[in-house]
Design an enzyme around this catalytic site. Structure first.
Site, mmCIF file in Angstrom:
data_model
loop_
_atom_site.group_PDB
_atom_site.id
_atom_site.type_symbol
_atom_site.label_atom_id
_atom_site.label_comp_id
_atom_site.label_asym_id
_atom_site.label_seq_id
_atom_site.Cartn_x
_atom_site.Cartn_y
_atom_site.Cartn_z
ATOM 1 N N GLY A 19 0.813 -1.222 0.000
ATOM 2 C CA GLY A 19 0.000 0.000 0.000
ATOM 3 C C GLY A 19 0.842 1.265 0.000
ATOM 4 N N ASP A 45 -2.267 -11.792 5.746
ATOM 5 C CA ASP A 45 -3.631 -11.521 5.281
ATOM 6 C C ASP A 45 -4.567 -11.548 6.486
ATOM 7 O OD1 ASP A 45 -6.139 -11.469 4.098
ATOM 8 O OD2 ASP A 45 -5.556 -12.777 2.437
ATOM 9 N N ALA A 69 -4.966 -2.142 5.573
ATOM 10 C CA ALA A 69 -6.363 -1.765 5.849
ATOM 11 C C ALA A 69 -7.190 -1.940 4.583
ATOM 12 C CB ALA A 69 -6.439 -0.308 6.301
ATOM 13 N N THR A 71 -9.304 0.131 2.410
ATOM 14 C CA THR A 71 -9.403 1.591 2.296
ATOM 15 C C THR A 71 -10.376 2.068 1.208
ATOM 16 O OG1 THR A 71 -7.523 1.612 0.786
ATOM 17 C CG2 THR A 71 -7.032 1.955 3.119
ATOM 18 N N TYR A 134 -16.784 2.229 6.115
ATOM 19 C CA TYR A 134 -15.327 2.276 6.281
ATOM 20 C C TYR A 134 -14.964 2.920 7.625
ATOM 21 C CZ TYR A 134 -10.613 4.284 5.740
ATOM 22 O OH TYR A 134 -9.311 4.684 5.951
#
Ligand SMILES: NC(=O)c1ccc[n+]([C@@H]2O[C@H](COP(=O)([O-])OP(=O)(O)OC[C@H]3O[C@@H](n4cnc5c(N)ncnc54)[C@H](OP(=O)(O)O)[C@@H]3O)[C@@H](O)[C@H]2O)c1
Length: 306
Positions: A19, A45, A69, A71, A134
């Site tokens: 990320g 994971d 995360a 996202t 979220y």
């Protein structure tokens, strides 16, 4: 697992290595000559519980930084289970393992735990009220991490962008290659935060942790770049930097949130007051404008268009 530079007491374990923030943390750790290990899916994971424990046992870290995360703010509205796994139950398990092994844990959360109705920058003591799935999953994660008993530092950040991964800056630059007029939301306030700036702040905190844990380190801290703007203002800064690098700027039209309907409701004003971060750790991120030119140049170079 990508391996390491110097070896002190065990590496800093960085999750979510593919990320934006994970990438920036690995880069910054490498530049500082720190011992670090970075893990990504499928090796780490949150949806496969055994991988979490396996990564901790393999790395034997002296610190864990969770940059993994779910996202995708809009997709989360119809994928609550996936968002909860990556943002709540997974981090809870990771924090529990850290608590059991006495490993300090830095976890990253979001401005979207707030509904944006306050009208001034949020403090850590302000009541949370997420507007979407979220934000709710991230808030549940915060509470679970705090409840785990780990030496946990939770950093709420906002509007993250970098040269890697999906983000507003890349979306704007790509859109400008297809059209010369862009409509951008101008009535949401917040603070763009460059992933490399946040990564530096996190590693500054990590350096303090080397000197020993203090009780006032535990808890939630706001950690964005300084200042504020709207998505429209951010777009203006992106295209000013892109123009310096030779990209013809599009014509921007300011629109309201209601003119750009999205599945998830977003906070209208999610500015975060970061003074607790400064007073506790002596850490202050730069003004949001500082990193825009560098990241825009990197994006233009990476995406092959100058
Ligand atoms: N992006 C923003 O604007 C923003 C704003 C506020 C707060 N934050 C917070 O900042 C932190 C870093 O965000 P970011 O922008 O760097 O995110 P990102 O670029 O979307 O990266 C997320 C990382 O998490 C990994 N991941 C997703 N689901 C996972 C799962 N179930 N198990 C393990 N790993 C999983 C992804 O792996 P894959 O590559 O395999 O998908 C990726 O490595 C997150 O805590 C986020 O909530 C971000």
């Amino acid at each position: 697992m990508r391996k390491l530079v110097s070896l002190l007491k065990g590496p800093i374990l960085i999750t979510g290595g593919s990320g934006q923030l994970g990438h920036a943390l690995a880069d910054a750790a490498q530049r500082r000559g720190l011992a670090y290990a970075v893990v990504s899916r499928p090796e780490f994971d949150f949806d496969v519980g055994e991988t979490i424990a396996a990564c901790i046992s393999a790395a034997k870290p002296r610190l864990v930084i969770n940059a993994a995360a779910y996202t995708a703010v809009d997709a989360a509205e119809s994928n609550a289970t996936a968002a909860d796994g990556a943002n709540h139950t997974g981090p809870a398990m990771l924090a529990g393992l850290c608590a059991g092994a006495g490993i300090p844990f830095i976890h990253v959360s979001t401005d979207y735990v707030f509904d944006g109705e306050k009208g001034s920058p949020y403090l850590e003591t302000d009541h949370t009220y997420p507007a979407g799935v979220y934000g709710a999953s991230k808030r549940a994660g915060e509470l679970a991490v705090l409840g785990s008993g780990a030496q946990a530092i939770i950093l709420r950040t906002a509007w993250v962008y970098s040269a890697h991964g999906k983000n507003f800056a890349r979306t704007m630059l790509n859109a400008a290659r297809k059209t010369n007029t862009l409509r951008v939301v101008a009535d949401q306030k917040g603070t763009p935060t460059a992933a490399p700036d946040l990564a530096c702040a996190i590693l500054d905190i990590a350096a303090l942790l080397e000197l020993g844990w203090k009780p006032n380190y535990r808890g939630v801290f706001h950690a964005t770049c300084a200042g504020e703007t709207s998505w429209y203002g951010f777009a203006e800064a992106i295209f000013a930097a892109a123009a310096e690098a030779g990209l013809a700027p599009p014509t921007l039209t300011a629109i309201r949130t209601g003119d750009w309907p999205t599945p998830a409701k977003r906070p209208a004003d999610s500015r975060l007051d970061c003074s607790k971060l400064a007073s506790t750790f002596g850490v202050k991120l730069p003004a949001w404008q500082v990193s825009v030119p560098l990241i825009v140049r990197q994006l233009l170079a990476l995406d092959g268009e100058r």
